[in-house]
Design a protein around this motif. Structure first.
Motif, PDB file in Angstrom:
ATOM      1  N   ARG A 135       0.848  -1.187   0.000  1.00  0.00           N
ATOM      2  CA  ARG A 135       0.000   0.000   0.000  1.00  0.00           C
ATOM      3  C   ARG A 135       0.885   1.239   0.000  1.00  0.00           C
ATOM      4  O   ARG A 135       1.929   1.268   0.629  1.00  0.00           O
ATOM      5  N   GLY A 136       0.438   2.249  -0.695  1.00  0.00           N
ATOM      6  CA  GLY A 136       1.196   3.490  -0.736  1.00  0.00           C
ATOM      7  C   GLY A 136       0.333   4.619  -1.256  1.00  0.00           C
ATOM      8  O   GLY A 136      -0.726   4.397  -1.835  1.00  0.00           O
ATOM      9  N   LEU A 137       0.815   5.812  -1.065  1.00  0.00           N
ATOM     10  CA  LEU A 137       0.085   6.987  -1.530  1.00  0.00           C
ATOM     11  C   LEU A 137       0.416   7.316  -2.977  1.00  0.00           C
ATOM     12  O   LEU A 137      -0.296   8.077  -3.616  1.00  0.00           O
ATOM     13  N   GLN A 138       1.498   6.737  -3.496  1.00  0.00           N
ATOM     14  CA  GLN A 138       1.919   6.983  -4.862  1.00  0.00           C
ATOM     15  C   GLN A 138       2.040   5.647  -5.591  1.00  0.00           C
ATOM     16  O   GLN A 138       2.141   4.594  -4.962  1.00  0.00           O
ATOM     17  N   PRO A 139       2.060   5.673  -6.928  1.00  0.00           N
ATOM     18  CA  PRO A 139       2.263   4.426  -7.678  1.00  0.00           C
ATOM     19  C   PRO A 139       3.566   3.745  -7.245  1.00  0.00           C
ATOM     20  O   PRO A 139       4.524   4.409  -6.860  1.00  0.00           O
ATOM     21  N   GLN A 140       3.571   2.430  -7.294  1.00  0.00           N
ATOM     22  CA  GLN A 140       4.727   1.660  -6.859  1.00  0.00           C
ATOM     23  C   GLN A 140       5.185   0.721  -7.959  1.00  0.00           C
ATOM     24  O   GLN A 140       4.411   0.370  -8.844  1.00  0.00           O
ATOM     25  N   CYS A 141       6.418   0.316  -7.872  1.00  0.00           N
ATOM     26  CA  CYS A 141       6.981  -0.677  -8.793  1.00  0.00           C
ATOM     27  C   CYS A 141       7.451  -1.873  -7.979  1.00  0.00           C
ATOM     28  O   CYS A 141       7.835  -1.733  -6.828  1.00  0.00           O
TER      29      CYS A 141
END
Length: 102
Positions: free
Chosen positions: A76-82
């Motif tokens: 989970r995160g507030l920005q896109p992740q890779c």
């Protein structure tokens, strides 16, 4: 490697789990070489030697359409992740690697 890096050197496999309900065989956490000759990598990619761990599946003796599934933990995160990973596929009975995201 970043602060959120986690490799299979972690005995808890960084939260990855086997799918024990819908697949026909499992992934195995090992170090060194794969048991079948001339199929696996020479060494773990992360550590670069035989001391590192990696996940593998034994394709010998499996039927077409059989699968081995592993679930990642939720990220989970507030920005896109890779997510980045290395793979090695070699051998006469190698199938297909499929990665799903949801």
């Amino acid at each position: 490697k970043t602060q959120t890096f986690c490799g299979f050197e972690d005995p808890g496999m960084c939260g990855f789990e086997q799918d024990n309900t819908t697949d026909q065989f499992d992934w195995t956490r090992i170090q060194g070489r794969t048991p079948s000759a001339n199929t696996g990598p020479e060494a773990d990619h992360t550590c670069g030697d035989s001391n590192g761990y990696f996940m593998y599946i034994e394709a010998s003796g499996r039927s077409k359409g059989h699968s081995a599934r592993m679930w990642s933990p939720r990220y989970r995160g507030l920005q896109p992740q890779c997510i980045e990973f290395y793979y090695h596929m070699y051998g006469r009975q190698t199938g297909t690697l499929t990665v799903y995201s949801r």
